[in-house]
Design an enzyme around this catalytic site. Structure first.
Site, PDB file in Angstrom:
ATOM      1  N   TRP B 109       0.855  -1.168   0.000  1.00 36.41           N
ATOM      2  CA  TRP B 109       0.000   0.000   0.000  1.00 36.41           C
ATOM      3  C   TRP B 109       0.895   1.224   0.000  1.00 36.41           C
ATOM      4  CZ3 TRP B 109       1.968  -2.393   3.909  1.00 36.41           C
ATOM      5  CH2 TRP B 109       2.394  -1.671   5.026  1.00 36.41           C
ATOM      6  N   ASP B 128       5.472  -5.120   3.493  1.00 30.96           N
ATOM      7  CA  ASP B 128       5.663  -6.021   4.624  1.00 30.96           C
ATOM      8  C   ASP B 128       6.824  -6.951   4.335  1.00 30.96           C
ATOM      9  OD1 ASP B 128       3.536  -4.899   5.865  1.00 30.96           O
ATOM     10  OD2 ASP B 128       2.111  -6.483   5.351  1.00 30.96           O
ATOM     11  N   ASP B 157      -4.455  -2.356   7.643  1.00 23.55           N
ATOM     12  CA  ASP B 157      -4.760  -3.544   8.446  1.00 23.55           C
ATOM     13  C   ASP B 157      -4.442  -4.830   7.691  1.00 23.55           C
ATOM     14  OD1 ASP B 157      -5.561  -2.514  10.820  1.00 23.55           O
ATOM     15  OD2 ASP B 157      -7.693  -2.519  10.381  1.00 23.55           O
TER      16      ASP B 157
END
Lengths: 408, 187
Positions: B109, B128, B157
């Site tokens: 993102w 990540d 999230d």
């Protein structure tokens, strides 16, 4: 050397004698015990699943007694999705790899007996189920027969699982939308980025037959609706970042939008009051009460823990109560320090220790409801009387971290 | 409510807004693990010159910033305006480098953060790092411009390790993609 041998002989004789001779009539009677495995009573109205992100399991607590009832593992997940109760079984949507945390991936629904928590069976899924910190509305029961599992990669969809025949049915695309909001036996809705909810209708075998969208009712860019929402029968109530609420009846031919209203008045908005947290919204169906975790913040504070829970009458669109969030930090420390929870030192800690507030809530479904209150970072959960806000008790040593709760 | 209650409430709220949970824990000596979550983020429009065709990124953000806004191990680090997870700089990696043995998530993102050194906005990719369990150190959750999962490309999230070989989440990095033509669209 000789005295050592004598000592051994005496010890052996003593052992034989104590084993062979009957217990003296004057000895206390000790009942024989056999190792066994506990079972569960029928599901209670105030039970709650508490998933732990780091320990990779969900613990089942009794909110009345405060006791732990059992546990279900769900490894290789970010935050385990709390088990779903249906047809006398708990269902856990899991991911596993062939070599522990690496290797070939499989996705599946594990089925556990609700009376014993013993593993019963599994249902294989496409290896696409999504995961997020809270995974709100990611695994939900549709009626009592179908389970919906939300997929994120590479496409956004919902896997439909037939719990009666214990098989995967099909994957239903819901591009631009997220989450599963059950409506009735054969319908669920999903929240969409264009400000609508889309309702999916299934046939008796679980295959999609129709998709019906509501009119837009929120602006996803300027004032998005939280994924966390509350259900009363076929009506879901959604709350926006800025504090507007809107109920949508998804049981009508075309989803019916209720009137938009604000959780706050002008003065409260000036003070910065707004909804925030993670699983921050719930509805108690029998009383039609809306519960929302509130904090004082600004744009971008929408995941901040709240120090109050506001309660609203949905029919009147009026607030009926403001509950203070109990000091979960103090409750956690009191338990860890072994302090008498009813003593002076505990009172001192509750007064002295700053509270971190709460991220998540869940209300029970019965007529004497309790409200579970959780911080995502604290190993204690509060149990409140949902009608008064009084603290019934704290559930302690609930785990290390996790943002969700589920009342079976 | 006593003045002391009021004072502590104020302290607590300030603490919660900032991640000061760590400082509170430091005072009490309590050992807690956890924090809010996994990574993700906001998006804005990329500058037309974020890439000039030669692979160079122009301009380079000012990283000589004093204090926590210049420290990749801090939640207040300027690139962390929409991060949700452990900062990899505390886990064996760096602000744009995953720890050894992990895998960079191929999908991510993108957020928009303002560099306090040069006053310019930059697009930040919050990748990540995957394949090891939760690092658990230097947890940070900031949500400037973050949106729910139906705007998945702006959500922090989601476990972005979903696009990697292993869904197991370790930590998050904040890679500068280029300069943004405008700041975060919604504050």
């Amino acid at each position: 050397m000789r005295s050592f041998q004598v000592g051994i002989l005496v010890a052996l004789l003593g052992s034989v004698v104590s084993t062979a001779l009957p217990v003296s009539a004057t000895s206390p009677t000790v009942p024989l015990e056999y190792a066994s495995v506990a079972t569960l009573p029928p599901v209670g109205p105030h039970w709650v699943w508490i998933p732990d992100r780091l320990l990779q399991h969900s613990i089942l607590f009794d909110g009345d007694s405060g006791e732990v009832l059992g546990m279900i593992d769900s490894a290789a997940s970010l935050t385990p999705k709390p088990p779903v109760l249906a047809r006398g079984h708990f269902h856990s949507s899991d991911i596993a790899y062939s070599r522990g945390l690496r290797g070939d991936r499989i996705d599946f629904v594990s089925i556990y007996d609700a009376g014993t928590l013993a593993y019963v069976d599994e249902i294989m899924l496409p290896t696409r189920q999504g995961q997020s910190n809270a995974s709100l509305a990611y695994v939900e029961l549709i009626g009592d027969r179908f389970l919906g599992v939300f997929n994120q990669f590479p496409n956004v969809s919902v896997s439909i699982v037939d719990l009666e025949k214990r098989r995967f049915v099909e994957e239903i695309g819901i591009a631009g939308c997220a989450g599963i909001y059950p409506v009735d036996a054969l319908q669920f809705a999903t929240l969409c980025g264009d400000g609508t909810v889309a309702r999916v209708t299934l046939d008796a075998d679980g295959h999609k037959t129709a998709l019906t969208s509501s009119a837009p009712f929120f602006d996803a860019a300027q004032d998005p609706a939280f994924m966390s929402a509350g259900r009363n029968d076929t009506t879901w109530t959604f709350v926006t970042f800025a504090g507007d609420a809107r109920s949508v009846d998804l049981g009508t031919r075309i989803p019916t939008l209720g009137e938009s209203w604000s959780l706050t008045d002008e003065g409260e908005r000036d003070e910065g009051w707004r909804p925030g947290g993670l699983q921050l919204v719930d509805v108690h169906g029998p009383s039609d009460r809306l519960f929302v975790v509130m904090h004082q913040g600004k744009a971008g504070s929408h995941k901040q823990a709240g120090h109050e829970i506001w309660v609203f009458d949905l029919a009147k669109k009026e607030r009926v109560a403001r509950f203070g969030v109990p000091n979960l930090t103090a409750a956690f420390l009191i338990d860890q320090m072994g302090v008498d929870p009813d003593g002076f030192l505990a009172d001192l800690l509750f007064w002295f220790v700053p509270s971190d507030g709460a991220h998540s809530i869940a209300v029970s479904h019965d007529d004497e409801p309790v409200l579970f209150v959780r911080s995502a970072i604290m190993g204690a959960v509060a149990v409140l009387d949902a009608r008064t806000g009084a603290v019934n008790r704290f559930l302690t040593e609930t785990g290390l971290a996790g943002p969700t709760l589920r009342v079976p | 409510m006593s003045w002391l209650d009021t004072w502590f409430e104020g302290v607590s709220r300030q603490s919660a807004r900032r991640s000061g949970r760590r400082s509170f824990l430091g005072r009490t000596g309590a050992l807690l693990v956890g924090a809010s979550a996994v990574p993700l983020l906001p998006i804005a429009r990329a500058a037309a010159n974020s890439g000039n065709g030669t692979g160079a990124r122009v301009p380079t953000p000012d990283e000589k910033i004093e204090g926590p806004e210049g420290d990749p191990k801090q939640c207040d680090y300027w690139r962390h305006c929409a991060i949700d997870g452990s900062a990899c700089a505390c886990c064996g990696g760096g602000p744009s480098q995953c720890p050894p043995g992990t895998e960079v998530s191929p999908v991510t993102w993108v957020g928009t953060c303002r560099n306090p050194g040069d006053g310019k906005d930059y697009l930040i990719s919050y990748n990540d790092c995957c394949g090891r369990t939760f690092c658990g150190r230097c947890m940070c959750n900031r949500n400037e411009g973050e949106r729910p999962e139906y705007h998945w490309y702006r959500n922090n999230d989601i476990n972005w390790c979903a696009g990697a070989k292993s869904q197991v989440y370790n930590c998050s990095i904040a890679v500068v993609l280029g300069q943004a033509t405008e700041g975060q669209p919604e504050k």
